[in-house]
Design a protein around this motif. Structure first.
Motif, short mmCIF file in Angstrom:
data_model
loop_
_atom_site.label_atom_id
_atom_site.label_comp_id
_atom_site.label_asym_id
_atom_site.label_seq_id
_atom_site.Cartn_x
_atom_site.Cartn_y
_atom_site.Cartn_z
N GLY A 233 0.81 -1.24 0.03
CA GLY A 233 0.00 0.12 0.03
C GLY A 233 0.70 1.36 0.02
N GLY A 234 0.17 2.25 0.36
CA GLY A 234 0.87 3.39 0.76
C GLY A 234 0.62 4.45 -0.74
N LYS A 235 1.32 5.74 -0.75
CA LYS A 235 1.18 6.60 -1.74
C LYS A 235 2.53 6.70 -2.61
CE LYS A 235 -1.87 9.44 1.24
NZ LYS A 235 -1.96 10.89 1.86
N THR A 236 2.38 6.87 -3.84
CA THR A 236 3.53 6.84 -4.67
C THR A 236 3.56 8.10 -5.27
OG1 THR A 236 2.49 5.60 -6.50
CG2 THR A 236 3.26 4.67 -4.93
N PRO A 237 4.64 8.57 -5.93
CA PRO A 237 4.63 9.80 -6.89
C PRO A 237 4.54 9.01 -8.47
CG PRO A 237 7.22 9.14 -6.27
CD PRO A 237 5.99 8.25 -5.58
N ARG A 238 4.34 9.88 -9.47
CA ARG A 238 4.29 9.72 -10.64
C ARG A 238 5.14 8.41 -11.04
NH1 ARG A 238 3.97 14.80 -11.34
NH2 ARG A 238 6.10 14.99 -12.14
N ASP A 239 4.76 7.54 -11.90
CA ASP A 239 5.44 6.42 -12.24
C ASP A 239 6.86 6.98 -13.12
OD1 ASP A 239 3.05 4.19 -12.75
OD2 ASP A 239 3.84 5.18 -10.92
N ARG A 240 7.75 7.87 -12.74
CA ARG A 240 8.92 8.27 -13.30
C ARG A 240 10.10 7.88 -12.69
NH1 ARG A 240 5.07 8.35 -16.96
NH2 ARG A 240 3.83 10.54 -17.18
N LYS A 241 11.30 8.14 -13.19
CA LYS A 241 12.49 7.70 -12.73
C LYS A 241 13.31 8.93 -12.06
CE LYS A 241 13.54 3.96 -15.79
NZ LYS A 241 14.54 3.39 -16.86
N ILE A 242 13.26 10.23 -12.61
CA ILE A 242 13.70 11.45 -12.19
C ILE A 242 12.93 12.32 -11.52
CG2 ILE A 242 15.42 13.42 -12.76
CD1 ILE A 242 16.24 10.62 -13.58
N PRO A 243 13.54 12.69 -10.39
CA PRO A 243 12.60 13.44 -9.04
C PRO A 243 12.31 14.88 -9.76
CG PRO A 243 14.72 13.49 -8.40
CD PRO A 243 14.82 12.70 -9.68
N ILE A 244 11.58 15.05 -10.74
CA ILE A 244 11.24 16.51 -11.02
C ILE A 244 9.83 16.50 -10.79
CG2 ILE A 244 10.91 18.21 -12.92
CD1 ILE A 244 13.18 17.01 -14.15
N GLY A 245 9.39 17.33 -9.99
CA GLY A 245 8.18 17.49 -9.40
C GLY A 245 7.37 16.59 -8.75
N ILE A 246 8.34 16.15 -7.61
CA ILE A 246 8.12 14.89 -6.67
C ILE A 246 6.79 15.33 -6.23
CG2 ILE A 246 8.91 13.80 -4.71
CD1 ILE A 246 11.63 13.83 -5.59
N GLY A 250 -1.43 11.17 -3.75
CA GLY A 250 -2.12 10.35 -4.95
C GLY A 250 -1.63 9.10 -4.68
N MET A 251 -2.09 8.20 -5.84
CA MET A 251 -2.01 7.00 -5.95
C MET A 251 -1.39 6.58 -7.56
SD MET A 251 -2.03 4.32 -3.79
CE MET A 251 -3.06 5.02 -2.72
N SER A 252 -0.60 5.49 -7.76
CA SER A 252 -0.32 5.02 -8.73
C SER A 252 -0.46 3.68 -8.97
CB SER A 252 1.19 5.50 -9.41
OG SER A 252 2.08 4.42 -8.71
N THR A 253 -0.61 3.06 -10.08
CA THR A 253 -0.67 1.49 -10.32
C THR A 253 0.48 0.92 -9.55
OG1 THR A 253 0.34 1.53 -12.35
CG2 THR A 253 -1.84 1.76 -12.35
N ARG A 254 1.66 1.38 -9.38
CA ARG A 254 2.54 0.81 -8.65
C ARG A 254 2.50 0.61 -7.25
NH1 ARG A 254 7.88 3.91 -9.18
NH2 ARG A 254 8.73 1.83 -9.51
N ALA A 255 1.71 1.25 -6.49
CA ALA A 255 1.36 1.17 -5.14
C ALA A 255 0.67 -0.19 -4.73
CB ALA A 255 0.62 2.43 -4.64
N GLY A 256 0.09 -0.88 -5.70
CA GLY A 256 -0.85 -2.01 -5.48
C GLY A 256 0.17 -3.22 -5.44
N ARG A 257 1.47 -2.99 -6.02
CA ARG A 257 2.59 -3.92 -5.69
C ARG A 257 2.82 -3.98 -4.31
NH1 ARG A 257 5.38 -5.42 -10.62
NH2 ARG A 257 6.09 -7.22 -9.17
N MET A 258 3.20 -5.38 -3.97
CA MET A 258 3.86 -5.77 -2.51
C MET A 258 5.34 -5.97 -2.47
SD MET A 258 0.69 -7.42 -0.51
CE MET A 258 1.21 -9.21 -1.42
N GLU A 259 6.15 -5.48 -1.64
CA GLU A 259 7.52 -5.94 -1.51
C GLU A 259 7.72 -6.53 -0.50
OE1 GLU A 259 10.71 -3.18 -2.70
OE2 GLU A 259 9.14 -1.72 -3.12
N ILE A 260 8.94 -7.30 -0.36
CA ILE A 260 9.61 -8.41 0.76
C ILE A 260 10.60 -7.63 1.28
CG2 ILE A 260 10.21 -10.40 1.82
CD1 ILE A 260 7.39 -10.36 1.51
#
Length: 477
Positions: A233-246, A250-260
């Motif tokens: 879960g959680g909130k993510t920035p846009r699905d980009r690599k470089i931190p311009i406009g961090i 909001g939410m992106s599709t990546r937030a639905g992925r889990m990690e270990i």
């Protein structure tokens, strides 16, 4: 003479006996159900808390990092965290260290979209005019605004972050101060991709060796049976690599992925979960090693070994909840509670119908959900209806300390000061019976509470605006 002496002795014995009796009565009254004792700290105490390996408590948040020692009931400052990682989402590891993940909000950095875009806006606008052979003086103010908006969307906003960086860098290089801020921002961004570990023995913070696969804030962390940590879960920035406009809103599709996270290797690995997990409200480990997750108004059980999700059978709407050590969940319900398969019984507590408890904010009815049996049962009711959020914590004897909450919330209008309850009670989930105990020293709404190894409960202001409202709940002897 002897008789007078004997009378005096008997009188003194009677006075002593009465004094002891009254003292015992007073002590019994004080101890009945437990009581609350004020604590003092010379430093502000606020934030969230995690228990470390020797029973001490790490309290972290807006007013700094603090260690509470239950042996002496004292507070002292500990070290500050390293740059980049915000002390918000955390979990105690099996060895008593504490893992933090999630970025700090990057402040005073040249990442504001309007500030950055203003560097190139005029040139992009002129380029568009030249491309279509438009004379600016022939345009109205409205047409200029519309064309500038169109240029922004097509020539800038539609680009990926790495393409924006290539576009902006020549302009940034003309401004050394802005370029330094940008480089600092990039460096902090890279740091925020790591986790951070607090070691209570050395009292140090260190970055994890590995990086997160997804930069996210306000995540939920669960310590699994094998010692690994599930991150979801959680909130993510846009699905980009470089931190311009961090922007970690909001939410992106990546937030639905889990990690270990693996503490031994200090590395993070993505979980290939086919069920996206968004807006996680809470998640907790079950005795069999699976994880019960409440998210997006839904419930699911995740098996980390098999990487599969299963239905829970849980359909309840609720105001607050508490997972017990026996894998049952207490749901404290409100006026909008509805069931298709379960109906709350009517009762006549205080000669009023159960609808009284379903008035907005008067939360007192309890439903117990058995995760393993997928069954509901009525769990009784609290003696004191409370406005959410109120405090809940399971004690060592299996009873529940219920405290605080918003008082007279149904009468409060927008902008009014929140009235905080000082009332507390002990609820027994086996009998469904609750008993009122001595009032707290402070009214509490959404404050923090943590169970100590000796069975006491530390309560303190979760809000940095009220950093010195500290007390202990002392259970009945």
């Amino acid at each position: 003479m002897y008789k007078k002496f004997l009378k005096k002795v008997l009188l003194l014995l009677l006075i002593l006996l009465v004094s002891i009796t009254l003292s015992n009565c007073a002590y019994s009254s004080k101890e009945k159900g437990g009581y609350f004792k004020k604590l003092h700290s010379d430093i502000p105490v606020a934030g969230s808390a995690r228990k470390v390996n020797d029973g001490r408590i790490l309290i972290y948040g807006e007013v700094g990092n603090i260690i509470f020692d239950p042996k002496t009931d004292t507070f002292r400052k500990t070290v500050l965290a390293k740059k980049g990682i915000g002390l918000v989402s955390s979990v105690s590891l099996a060895d008593g260290r504490v893992l933090f993940v999630g970025p700090n909000a990057i402040e005073d950095a040249p990442t504001d979209e309007l500030k950055l875009y203003s560097l190139v806006a005029d040139d992009l606008f002129k380029k568009r005019l030249k491309k279509y052979r438009i004379v600016e003086s022939t345009l109205t103010d409205s047409e200029i605004r519309n064309l500038r908006r169109q240029v922004y969307l097509e020539e800038y906003a539609s680009l990926y972050e790495d393409e924006r960086e290539k576009l902006l860098l020549p302009y940034l290089k003309k401004n050394p101060e802005l370029m330094k801020k940008y480089n600092d921002c990039v460096a902090e961004y890279e740091q925020s991709m790591h986790g951070q570990i607090y070691d209570p023995v050395t009292e140090t913070f260190e970055y994890t060796k590995g990086k997160l696969n997804i930069r996210r804030s306000d995540t939920n962390l669960v310590l699994l049976k094998n010692g690994n940590v599930l991150i979801m879960g959680g909130k993510t920035p846009r699905d980009r690599k470089i931190p311009i406009g961090i922007a970690d809103e909001g939410m992106s599709t990546r937030a639905g992925r889990m990690e270990i996270y693996n503490p031994e290797t200090e590395t993070f690995s993505l979980v290939n979960n086919t069920t996206p997990i968004y807006n996680v409200v809470d998640a907790f480990l079950l005795k069999d090693g699976r994880v019960f997750i409440i998210y997006s108004g839904k419930y699911t059980i995740y098996d980390p070994e098999k990487n599969i999700f299963s239905e829970t059978g849980c359909l309840i709407k609720y105001k607050q909840h508490l997972k017990l050590s026996d894998d049952k969940i207490l749901f404290f319900v409100g006026p909008d509670t509805t069931f298709e398969t379960f109906k709350l019984p009517q009762h006549s507590h205080n000669h009023q119908s159960y609808l009284y408890y379903f008035k907005q904010y008067n939360i007192s009815e309890i439903v117990i959900y058995d995760i393993n049996k997928k069954e509901y049962k009525y769990g009784g009711h609290l003696l004191i209806p409370r406005g959410a959020p109120f405090g809940l914590i399971e004690l060592k004897d299996g009873n529940i300390l219920v405290f605080g909450g918003e008082d007279k919330a149904e009468e409060r209008k927008l902008g009014d000061t929140v009235l905080e309850k000082k009332d507390a009670e002990i609820y027994n989930p086996k009998t469904g019976i609750s008993k009122v105990i001595k009032k707290m020293n402070y009214g509490r709404v959404n404050d923090e509470a943590i169970l100590l190894d000796d069975g006491r409960v530390l309560l303190y202001g979760g809000n940095y605006l009220k950093p010195k409202r500290i007390e202990l709940y002392i259970p009945e002897k």
